[in-house]
Design a protein around this motif. Structure first.
Motif, PDB file in Angstrom:
ATOM      1  N   UNK A 244       0.852  -1.188   0.000  1.00 47.70           N
ATOM      2  CA  UNK A 244       0.000   0.000   0.000  1.00 47.70           C
ATOM      3  C   UNK A 244       0.886   1.236   0.000  1.00 47.70           C
ATOM      4  N   UNK A 245       0.618   2.156  -0.902  1.00 53.11           N
ATOM      5  CA  UNK A 245       1.330   3.428  -0.962  1.00 53.11           C
ATOM      6  C   UNK A 245       0.469   4.521  -0.341  1.00 53.11           C
ATOM      7  N   UNK A 246       1.093   5.370   0.471  1.00 53.54           N
ATOM      8  CA  UNK A 246       0.404   6.501   1.085  1.00 53.54           C
ATOM      9  C   UNK A 246       0.958   7.774   0.469  1.00 53.54           C
ATOM     10  N   UNK A 247       0.048   8.617  -0.015  1.00 50.22           N
ATOM     11  CA  UNK A 247       0.433   9.890  -0.609  1.00 50.22           C
ATOM     12  C   UNK A 247      -0.313  11.021   0.102  1.00 50.22           C
ATOM     13  N   UNK A 248       0.115  12.237  -0.162  1.00 53.81           N
ATOM     14  CA  UNK A 248      -0.517  13.406   0.435  1.00 53.81           C
ATOM     15  C   UNK A 248       0.454  14.571   0.445  1.00 53.81           C
ATOM     16  N   UNK A 249      -0.059  15.766   0.625  1.00 52.00           N
ATOM     17  CA  UNK A 249       0.779  16.956   0.626  1.00 52.00           C
ATOM     18  C   UNK A 249       1.767  16.935   1.789  1.00 52.00           C
ATOM     19  N   UNK A 250       2.872  17.664   1.638  1.00 51.98           N
ATOM     20  CA  UNK A 250       3.842  17.790   2.719  1.00 51.98           C
ATOM     21  C   UNK A 250       3.163  18.376   3.954  1.00 51.98           C
TER      22      UNK A 250
ATOM     23  N   UNK B 118       1.068  16.831   5.931  1.00 50.96           N
ATOM     24  CA  UNK B 118      -0.257  16.280   6.223  1.00 50.96           C
ATOM     25  C   UNK B 118      -0.206  15.180   7.281  1.00 50.96           C
ATOM     26  N   UNK B 119       1.002  14.630   7.536  1.00 52.31           N
ATOM     27  CA  UNK B 119       1.125  13.630   8.591  1.00 52.31           C
ATOM     28  C   UNK B 119       1.524  12.250   8.137  1.00 52.31           C
ATOM     29  N   UNK B 120       2.117  12.119   6.956  1.00 53.01           N
ATOM     30  CA  UNK B 120       2.475  10.794   6.447  1.00 53.01           C
ATOM     31  C   UNK B 120       3.556  10.140   7.308  1.00 53.01           C
ATOM     32  N   UNK B 121       4.606  10.892   7.619  1.00 51.46           N
ATOM     33  CA  UNK B 121       5.656  10.339   8.471  1.00 51.46           C
ATOM     34  C   UNK B 121       5.143  10.123   9.890  1.00 51.46           C
ATOM     35  N   UNK B 122       4.271  11.009  10.361  1.00 51.34           N
ATOM     36  CA  UNK B 122       3.674  10.833  11.684  1.00 51.34           C
ATOM     37  C   UNK B 122       2.878   9.537  11.742  1.00 51.34           C
ATOM     38  N   UNK B 123       2.218   9.185  10.648  1.00 48.87           N
ATOM     39  CA  UNK B 123       1.500   7.911  10.584  1.00 48.87           C
ATOM     40  C   UNK B 123       2.470   6.756  10.821  1.00 48.87           C
TER      41      UNK B 123
ATOM     42  N   UNK C 101       3.687  -4.292   3.147  1.00 52.87           N
ATOM     43  CA  UNK C 101       4.485  -3.088   2.927  1.00 52.87           C
ATOM     44  C   UNK C 101       3.581  -1.861   2.952  1.00 52.87           C
ATOM     45  N   UNK C 102       3.956  -0.898   3.794  1.00 47.23           N
ATOM     46  CA  UNK C 102       3.316   0.418   3.786  1.00 47.23           C
ATOM     47  C   UNK C 102       4.377   1.419   3.366  1.00 47.23           C
ATOM     48  N   UNK C 103       4.143   2.074   2.249  1.00 50.74           N
ATOM     49  CA  UNK C 103       5.133   2.924   1.600  1.00 50.74           C
ATOM     50  C   UNK C 103       4.633   4.358   1.540  1.00 50.74           C
ATOM     51  N   UNK C 104       5.420   5.301   2.047  1.00 47.77           N
ATOM     52  CA  UNK C 104       5.114   6.723   1.913  1.00 47.77           C
ATOM     53  C   UNK C 104       5.945   7.269   0.760  1.00 47.77           C
ATOM     54  N   UNK C 105       5.300   7.952  -0.173  1.00 47.09           N
ATOM     55  CA  UNK C 105       6.019   8.500  -1.318  1.00 47.09           C
ATOM     56  C   UNK C 105       5.308   9.734  -1.870  1.00 47.09           C
TER      57      UNK C 105
ATOM     58  N   UNK D   8      -2.335  -0.836  -3.791  1.00 45.79           N
ATOM     59  CA  UNK D   8      -3.329   0.205  -3.526  1.00 45.79           C
ATOM     60  C   UNK D   8      -2.632   1.518  -3.214  1.00 45.79           C
ATOM     61  N   UNK D   9      -3.326   2.623  -3.475  1.00 49.58           N
ATOM     62  CA  UNK D   9      -2.837   3.950  -3.125  1.00 49.58           C
ATOM     63  C   UNK D   9      -3.882   4.604  -2.209  1.00 49.58           C
ATOM     64  N   UNK D  10      -3.413   5.136  -1.089  1.00 45.84           N
ATOM     65  CA  UNK D  10      -4.288   5.869  -0.153  1.00 45.84           C
ATOM     66  C   UNK D  10      -3.743   7.285  -0.045  1.00 45.84           C
ATOM     67  N   UNK D  11      -4.622   8.247  -0.159  1.00 50.28           N
ATOM     68  CA  UNK D  11      -4.215   9.652  -0.034  1.00 50.28           C
ATOM     69  C   UNK D  11      -4.728  10.215   1.288  1.00 50.28           C
ATOM     70  N   UNK D  12      -3.801  10.755   2.086  1.00 48.94           N
ATOM     71  CA  UNK D  12      -4.163  11.386   3.343  1.00 48.94           C
ATOM     72  C   UNK D  12      -4.450  12.856   3.091  1.00 48.94           C
TER      73      UNK D  12
END
Length: 214
Positions: free
Chosen positions: A31-37, A39-44, A190-194, A205-209
């Protein structure tokens, strides 16, 4: 079976960065996690690792509620069940590639008789010379060494924070393909932030925060 479950997760500090985040990842799933700088991706990711407490909700990794663990249990979970890969590899300078890969195992068992051979085998599979010092490795070699280190304890879940962000374009897809191949081979999640749509598209899958708005 679910490897990672995030239920109704709200993360942040005094105020939430995002709310009502739900996610379920199974073995072998990416799963890939996307979102604006910001927004909390690294915090997740740090919340999943148990380094930050959520404002609301729960995180369960391989059947264990991360934020109910006490004393050294979260650190042991991070070492034995979760592998991490960061943007710049985050290797220890002054140590060889082999030393860096062995370290997570040796933290819990200084006399492990198998760790040397297993670490050396991982580095051979990932085409890194085990005797080279961390500071002598190229960007791609650093990431491959970091991946070997993430795999040494046979994790059920890998968390990757911009693992290709510091790499040249020509090396980026190769590194991502290698990461995905290892995930599928070892049947871990795998949970991937990019920030890179081309990298995100390689995941199942792609999830947008999106940012929480008051």
């Amino acid at each position: 079976m679910s490897i990672l479950q995030c239920h109704n997760l709200s993360c942040g500090y005094t105020t939430p960065l995002f709310t009502e985040f739900n996610l379920d990842i199974g073995a072998g799933e990416t799963v890939a996690v996307m979102g604006r700088s910001g927004v909390g991706k690294t915090t997740l990711l740090t919340t999943i690792l148990g380094m930050n407490r959520p404002l609301q909700g729960s995180v369960v990794v391989d059947g264990t509620n991360v934020h109910r663990l006490k004393f050294n249990q979260p650190a042991r979970l991070r070492s034995t069940t979760i592998g991490t890969v960061f943007q710049n590899g985050e290797l220890m300078s002054g140590y060889t590639a082999l030393d860096n890969v062995m370290l997570p195992r040796l933290l819990w068992n200084k006399n492990d008789p198998t760790v040397h051979d297993e670490a050396a085998q991982l580095l051979r599979e990932l085409d890194v010379e085990e005797s080279r010092m961390a500071e002598q490795l190229s960007g791609g070699e650093r990431q491959r060494t970091a991946l070997a280190r993430a795999l040494i304890n046979r994790p059920k879940l890998i968390l990757a924070d911009e693992p290709t962000g510091a790499l040249d374009t020509e090396v980026r897809e190769e590194a991502m393909d290698l990461l995905l191949a290892q995930v599928h081979q070892r049947n871990c999640g795998l949970l991937l932030v990019t920030h890179d749509p081309a990298i995100a598209d390689k995941a199942n899958r792609i999830i947008t925060i999106t940012a929480h708005r008051v």
